[in-house]
Design a protein around this motif. Structure first.
Motif, PDB file in Angstrom:
ATOM      1  N   MET A 680       0.770  -0.824  -0.112  1.00 27.84           N
ATOM      2  CA  MET A 680      -0.131   0.333   0.201  1.00 27.84           C
ATOM      3  C   MET A 680       0.554   0.862   0.341  1.00 27.84           C
ATOM      4  O   MET A 680       1.894   1.179   0.911  1.00 27.84           O
ATOM      5  N   ASP A 681       0.525   2.181  -0.528  1.00 25.68           N
ATOM      6  CA  ASP A 681       0.901   3.673  -0.740  1.00 25.68           C
ATOM      7  C   ASP A 681       0.910   3.780   0.918  1.00 25.68           C
ATOM      8  O   ASP A 681      -0.776   4.275   1.319  1.00 25.68           O
ATOM      9  N   ILE A 682       2.227   4.591   1.577  1.00 23.14           N
ATOM     10  CA  ILE A 682       2.240   5.168   2.685  1.00 23.14           C
ATOM     11  C   ILE A 682       1.112   6.459   2.840  1.00 23.14           C
ATOM     12  O   ILE A 682       0.779   6.718   4.506  1.00 23.14           O
ATOM     13  N   ASP A 683       1.208   7.401   2.284  1.00 21.99           N
ATOM     14  CA  ASP A 683       0.306   8.077   2.048  1.00 21.99           C
ATOM     15  C   ASP A 683      -1.660   7.666   2.329  1.00 21.99           C
ATOM     16  O   ASP A 683      -1.893   9.206   2.258  1.00 21.99           O
ATOM     17  N   HIS A 684      -1.655   7.016   1.447  1.00 17.97           N
ATOM     18  CA  HIS A 684      -2.554   6.708   1.399  1.00 17.97           C
ATOM     19  C   HIS A 684      -3.785   5.288   1.701  1.00 17.97           C
ATOM     20  O   HIS A 684      -4.461   4.805   1.388  1.00 17.97           O
ATOM     21  N   HIS A 718       2.823  11.937  10.087  1.00 14.99           N
ATOM     22  CA  HIS A 718       2.099  10.800   9.471  1.00 14.99           C
ATOM     23  C   HIS A 718       2.142   9.247  10.007  1.00 14.99           C
ATOM     24  O   HIS A 718       1.821   8.228  10.160  1.00 14.99           O
ATOM     25  N   ARG A 719       3.903   8.931   9.189  1.00 11.25           N
ATOM     26  CA  ARG A 719       4.350   7.925   9.492  1.00 11.25           C
ATOM     27  C   ARG A 719       4.806   7.242  10.514  1.00 11.25           C
ATOM     28  O   ARG A 719       4.217   6.532  11.312  1.00 11.25           O
ATOM     29  N   GLU A 724       2.572   3.997  15.728  1.00 10.48           N
ATOM     30  CA  GLU A 724       1.766   4.012  16.367  1.00 10.48           C
ATOM     31  C   GLU A 724       0.747   3.361  17.135  1.00 10.48           C
ATOM     32  O   GLU A 724      -0.010   2.868  18.014  1.00 10.48           O
ATOM     33  N   ALA A 725      -0.276   3.388  15.637  1.00 10.51           N
ATOM     34  CA  ALA A 725      -1.409   2.619  14.982  1.00 10.51           C
ATOM     35  C   ALA A 725      -1.149   1.286  15.373  1.00 10.51           C
ATOM     36  O   ALA A 725      -1.906   0.120  15.859  1.00 10.51           O
ATOM     37  N   VAL A 726      -0.756   0.696  14.289  1.00 11.68           N
ATOM     38  CA  VAL A 726       0.731  -0.821  14.840  1.00 11.68           C
ATOM     39  C   VAL A 726       1.152  -1.182  16.098  1.00 11.68           C
ATOM     40  O   VAL A 726       0.444  -1.603  16.752  1.00 11.68           O
ATOM     41  N   ARG A 727       1.220  -0.052  16.685  1.00  9.67           N
ATOM     42  CA  ARG A 727       2.191  -0.481  18.406  1.00  9.67           C
ATOM     43  C   ARG A 727       0.806  -0.452  19.221  1.00  9.67           C
ATOM     44  O   ARG A 727       0.830  -1.076  19.859  1.00  9.67           O
ATOM     45  N   GLY A 728      -0.084   0.443  19.088  1.00 11.47           N
ATOM     46  CA  GLY A 728      -1.125   0.171  19.428  1.00 11.47           C
ATOM     47  C   GLY A 728      -2.115  -0.820  19.774  1.00 11.47           C
ATOM     48  O   GLY A 728      -2.718  -0.907  20.934  1.00 11.47           O
ATOM     49  N   ALA A 772      15.050   9.379  14.358  1.00 11.81           N
ATOM     50  CA  ALA A 772      13.409   9.624  14.940  1.00 11.81           C
ATOM     51  C   ALA A 772      12.320   8.042  15.236  1.00 11.81           C
ATOM     52  O   ALA A 772      11.709   7.357  15.671  1.00 11.81           O
ATOM     53  N   LEU A 773      12.109   7.744  14.036  1.00 13.06           N
ATOM     54  CA  LEU A 773      10.449   7.076  13.751  1.00 13.06           C
ATOM     55  C   LEU A 773      11.459   5.630  13.494  1.00 13.06           C
ATOM     56  O   LEU A 773      10.504   4.707  13.836  1.00 13.06           O
ATOM     57  N   LEU A 774      12.679   5.133  13.008  1.00 13.48           N
ATOM     58  CA  LEU A 774      13.324   3.786  13.493  1.00 13.48           C
ATOM     59  C   LEU A 774      13.625   3.567  14.999  1.00 13.48           C
ATOM     60  O   LEU A 774      13.905   2.277  15.493  1.00 13.48           O
ATOM     61  N   ASP A 775      13.835   5.079  15.768  1.00 13.45           N
ATOM     62  CA  ASP A 775      13.676   4.186  17.071  1.00 13.45           C
ATOM     63  C   ASP A 775      11.293   3.315  17.404  1.00 13.45           C
ATOM     64  O   ASP A 775      12.092   2.353  18.977  1.00 13.45           O
ATOM     65  N   LEU A 776      11.340   3.613  16.648  1.00 13.14           N
ATOM     66  CA  LEU A 776       9.961   3.121  17.023  1.00 13.14           C
ATOM     67  C   LEU A 776       9.754   1.577  16.495  1.00 13.14           C
ATOM     68  O   LEU A 776       8.347   0.945  16.795  1.00 13.14           O
TER      69      LEU A 776
END
Length: 1004
Positions: A680-684, A718-719, A724-728, A772-776
């Motif tokens: 999937m396109d990450i922006d959509h 947004h990324r 966080e949606a996945v982690r949550g 910072a994103l890779l930290d997640l």
């Protein structure tokens, strides 16, 4: 204490429309008037409103005192207001030219402050000219010893006394340099160095110590700091300098030079030296000074500097540069210095941070009087006008021949614009701190020094410079300076309180996001907050957001984000934090109105005799007991079940094309092994899909580079929220990367950064946001072992790293028919564009080898310059070609060349062109780097060149033996393609996903 620009705004004294209308440079910088005033206007002494003197009279207390001191104003008498019924003549004293004064000083609002009154109260102290034929600074320098120059207006002195004595009011015209003063130094000159230091904490920094040590190799150094220092600090200079003192005098660097020459060393001693250097601590030493000093030793002159500037900050918009791009020093000395006298504001300046004065000047009593007379002034701008530019003009007016190490003057400021990096490339030894600390001209390249200095072998390590900047420059300033990513476009200002309330209401809040807000007074965290931060610093499951105020708060650890509280990015992260630590009671120190229903604000007010706060472990236990794990995004519903063995691949269709190809090639293999795969396109992306799958794999989890800064920042947030949606919902977050873009010291060595200084700020931001994103993430897959090693230094030990060899789609691995050709054909990087720095590695050897083999033809794609002296039919150039065309192109090649500059970046990135060439049976000759050693068995499946000098010999040998090329190409086709078979690597990826899903997660 509230910063003065903020206090002025809060008191309603700043008139944005008036300020912007009166200062054309506001529009040129692209900054908002408020931001321009805070960064430039106030330090330059510009008024915030047209009626400042009148409004100052109505102020009481601290703000009145601070404004009076900053502007050198007492409350003006009522007659200073423009009221014709109460005022007499508007012309001012005899000799005052109102029209000229307004032209030279357009920021003065003559509606409320008469130009003559401004000059009489403020202007002469600043060194402003009352008419085109009277130079206040030069008059004082030349005649000030005959009257009390500190208190007497030079124009009034001239009208009362000087005119009758025939005193000159301007340097003699035409300006002529005396050739008799232009002499070189002896072969082994004796030098003294007067070094002016200052440090906000009263320290001698490691960067300054390196600079002093280098100067001491060439001169007797005498050090004076314009601040207080304990004896132990000065003791660091024992054995380096001849004398070291520290005392607060308030006259900046020129004041230190004056005190050293007049009182601490003495003119008699200085006159025994062949050359006296005036040097300050505003620079970092990049190269040793040997070459510069040797070059200037042989130049015939009476004085010299590192470089010259035409145009001060306040005059650049009003006095056009007298050339298209640059002027040679020969042109300037040959006559332009006389034309410079006609400018309303004299602004030719030999950089005063490193001046060399020879015997004639040191012995001249006129120069000694000028330096002895330096006195404290109200701000740095006046120092520049009076004593820095003023000294240049004074010495030129006396006829002393001058020179500079840089033989030209540029339109753009030579040390405060991107020109500085060109100078460094050509051996300039110094880097000015103010470029990074203030970015005065709003350039997009302030991060480039971190990329350039390691390559140049800087004497002062990048880490030392960075530590010094973090210590002496407010972090907000450093962040904002590097957030200028488009020419003329200032960073976005923080939201108003009302807009922040709306942002807070619409932003998801996460229980595992904790904010630590610096106190408004001292910019520090409370002791308790600091202890909590230290206790959780290495916890990869909690995101720690440090919000700074005026000082850096260093903290090692993982998942730590540090941002200015008063920034848009700081607001956006604060809104995501469930728990917020602040100092003031009831969160009064917070700075932004957080919704108490969304955030748990822990306010701490240290008071004498107050009971001790809970120990950090107790506090952590209480917070953890309240937390329920990562909150879902607004509107999400926690799914009852997840689809077994399901994975979504998220990608940016505008970036990471090769990364996508290597993962998409594995989708069929994953599905054959029972995985449900969706790309999937990450922006959509349909976000609810992410809550129902077991794993999400981001293909290159990087901040977007191909968008305007505001859009890129929004996409990065947004990324973050997708993760966080996945982690949550307990999902697995994996990221596949093929380059060390997240590790800025390594990425800074890449061709993307090295070859494009004006994009350095954007690329540095891109790197930091990616890190910072890779930290997640839970895990990272990489293409090479070297990249895995580099990423291990960035990620937390709990985040697993897996090496996954690259793959190509089946069509790219299909063998194309080989055309019949009589000549030997070579290509670079398998028909992709190769960076100029990489191509340069093999160019000398390539040219020599091709010259010896007239039957060989070189094919280059998207090459700007080849620098090869060969006939056109021997070097063929192509535009960039699509994948399918490239495979057909490769089928007609005999040898693929993969020259790479020996950098950590190149050693970590996958050598995909080797795989593409091998698919068509074409062997590769490449640089001996780890990324190539993974794919090439030297002499068996390809060839490696350990030394750039060996390219010619290796190429000659290979071009003599076409049969060996075909044999090695066949071996490469069999071995390399087998190791990178999509089905084989799909099996490896399937095993990685299965192993990761067996592990459990505990967030909160």
């Amino acid at each position: 204490m509230t910063p003065l620009p903020e206090a002025i705004a809060q008191a309603g004294l700043f008139d944005a429309r008036w300020y912007a209308a009166g200062h054309p440079d506001v529009t040129l910088t692209g900054l908002a008037p408020e931001a321009h005033f805070a960064r430039f206007g106030l330090p330059l002494g510009r008024w915030p409103c047209p009626d400042l003197p009148t409004r100052l009279a109505g102020l009481d207390g601290d703000l009145h005192a601070r404004l009076a001191k900053a502007y050198g104003l007492d409350t003006p008498p009522a007659a200073t207001l423009r009221d014709e019924s109460k005022q007499g003549s508007q012309q001012g004293p005899a000799g005052f030219d109102t029209a000229f004064y307004l032209q030279a000083n357009p920021h003065i609002d003559h509606r409320n402050w008469r130009p003559c009154d401004h000059f009489m109260q403020v202007g002469w102290k600043d060194g402003r000219r009352p008419n085109p034929d009277f130079d206040v600074v030069w008059y004082e320098q030349t005649h000030g010893h005959t009257y009390d120059a500190a208190t007497v207006n030079p124009l009034l002195h001239y009208r009362k006394t000087g005119a009758a004595l025939g005193l000159a009011t301007m340097p003699p015209r035409p300006v002529r340099l005396d050739p008799a003063t232009a002499r070189p130094l002896p072969p082994t000159p004796r030098r003294a160095c007067l070094f002016a230091g200052w440090d906000p904490a009263g320290r001698i920094d490691a960067t300054v110590l390196r600079y002093l040590t280098e100067l001491a190799r060439h001169a007797d150094v005498f050090y004076l700091a314009d601040c207080d220092m304990i004896p132990a600090e000065l003791a660091q200079l024992d054995g380096i300098v001849q004398g070291a003192w520290a005392r607060r005098h308030g006259a900046y660097d020129m004041g230190s030079y004056s005190l050293l020459a007049r009182d601490l060393i003495g003119w008699d001693r200085l006159s025994t030296y062949d050359e006296v250097l005036l040097v300050n601590d505003s620079c970092y030493l990049v190269q040793p000074l040997d070459a510069t000093l040797a070059m200037m030793r042989d130049r015939p002159c009476a004085w010299w500097g590192m470089q010259a500037t035409k145009g001060m900050a306040g005059a650049r918009a009003l006095q056009p540069f007298p050339a298209s791009e640059r002027l040679s020093m020969a042109e300037i000395r040959g006559g332009l210095i006389d034309h410079f006298e006609d400018d309303p504001t004299y602004d030719f300046h030999i950089g005063s941070y490193f001046l060399a004065l020879r015997r004639d000047i040191i012995a001249d009593p006129r120069f000694r009087r000028v330096l002895d007379a330096v006195r404290p002034v109200r701000n740095k701008r006046v120092i520049v006008r009076r004593y820095e530019v003023g000294l240049t003009r004074f010495l030129i007016g006396l006829g002393y021949a001058f020179d500079t190490a840089v033989d030209h003057v540029t339109r753009d400021h030579p040390v405060y614009s991107a020109v500085a990096f060109d100078l460094l490339e050509n051996g300039f030894p110094l880097l000015k701190r103010f470029l990074m600390a203030a970015n005065p001209f709003g350039i997009t390249a302030t991060a480039y020094w971190e990329a350039q200095l390691p390559r140049l072998g800087s004497v002062t390590p990048v880490a030392e410079i960075a530590a010094h900047l973090m210590r002496v420059v407010p972090p907000e300033t450093l962040v904002l300076n590097r957030q200028i990513m488009e020419h003329g476009a200032a960073p976005r200002l923080p939201l108003s309180e009302a807009d922040f309330v709306a942002l807070d209401a619409g932003t998801p809040t996460y229980d595992h996001y904790w904010a630590f807000v610096a106190a408004a007074g001292d910019g520090r965290l409370t002791d308790d907050a600091a202890r909590v931060l230290a206790a959780v610093a290495d916890d990869p499951q909690r995101v720690k957001v440090i919000l700074t105020r005026g000082r850096a708060i260093p903290q090692d650890g993982h998942a730590i984000v540090s941002l200015p509280l008063r920034s848009l990015a700081g607001q956006q992260m604060l809104a995501r934090c469930r728990t917020v630590f602040v100092r003031g009671a009831n969160g009064a120190d917070l700075g932004w109105p957080l919704d108490p229903g969304l955030h748990d604000v822990i306010a701490q007010v240290p008071r004498p005799g107050a009971p001790s706060r809970p120990a950090p472990r107790t506090l952590l236990a209480e917070i953890a007991a309240r937390a329920t794990g990562s909150a879902l995004l607004a509107g999400y519903v926690r799914p009852d079940t997840k689809t077994p063995r399901s994975v979504v691949f998220l990608y940016d269709p505008r970036a990471m094309a090769r990364n996508r190809a290597r993962l998409f090639a594995r989708l069929d293999g994953l599905q054959r092994r029972g995985w449900t795969c969706v790309a999937m396109d990450i922006d959509h992306v349909a976000r609810d899909v992410l809550t129902r799958v077991e794993a999400v794999c981001f293909i290159g989890l990087s901040a977007p580079l191909d968008r305007p800064p505001a859009e890129a920042a929004a996409a990065t947030l947004h990324r973050r929220d997708l993760i966080e949606a996945v982690r949550g919902t307990g999902g697995l977050v994996v990221c596949d990367i093929d380059s060390p873009v997240a590790v800025w010291p390594v990425f800074a060595g890449s061709p993307q950064v090295q070859d494009d200084p004006l994009r350095a700020n954007a690329l540095a931001w891109h790197s930091a946001e990616t890190a910072a994103l890779l930290d997640l993430t839970d895990a990272v897959t990489v293409a090479t072992p070297e990249l895995a090693r580099i990423m291990a230094g960035l990620l937390h030990p709990s985040q697993s790293i897996h090496v996954l060899p690259g793959s190509l789609p089946a069509d790219a691995m299909t063998v194309r028919p080989r055309p019949a050709r009589s000549r030997l054909h070579l290509c670079c990087a398998a028909g992709t564009a190769l960076a100029a720095r990489d191509l340069a590695v093999c160019l000398p050897g390539l040219g020599a080898a091709l010259a010896d083999h007239p039957d060989a033809v070189l094919h280059l794609v998207d090459a700007k310059e080849t620098a090869l002296d060969l006939p056109a039919d021997r070097v063929r150039c192509y535009r960039p070609m699509p994948d399918r065309a490239r495979q057909t192109f490769l089928a007609g090649m005999d040898l693929n060349l993969m020259p790479l500059e020996a950098t950590a970046y190149n050693a970590a990135c996958p050598a995909t062109p080797i795989l593409e060439a091998a698919c068509q049976g074409v062997p590769t000759l490449g640089t001996d780097l780890s990324a190539l050693r993974v794919m090439i068995d030297d002499g068996v499946t390809g060839y490696l060149v350990p030394d750039p000098q060996d390219w010619a010999d290796r190429l000659r040998d290979l071009l003599r033996d076409p049969a060996a090329l075909r044999r090695i190409g066949a071996a490469a086709q069999q071995a390399i393609t087998a190791a990178h078979d999509p089905d084989r690597t799909a099996a490896q990826l399937s095993d990685i996903f299965d192993a990761l899903l067996k592990e459990t997660r505990n967030v909160g």
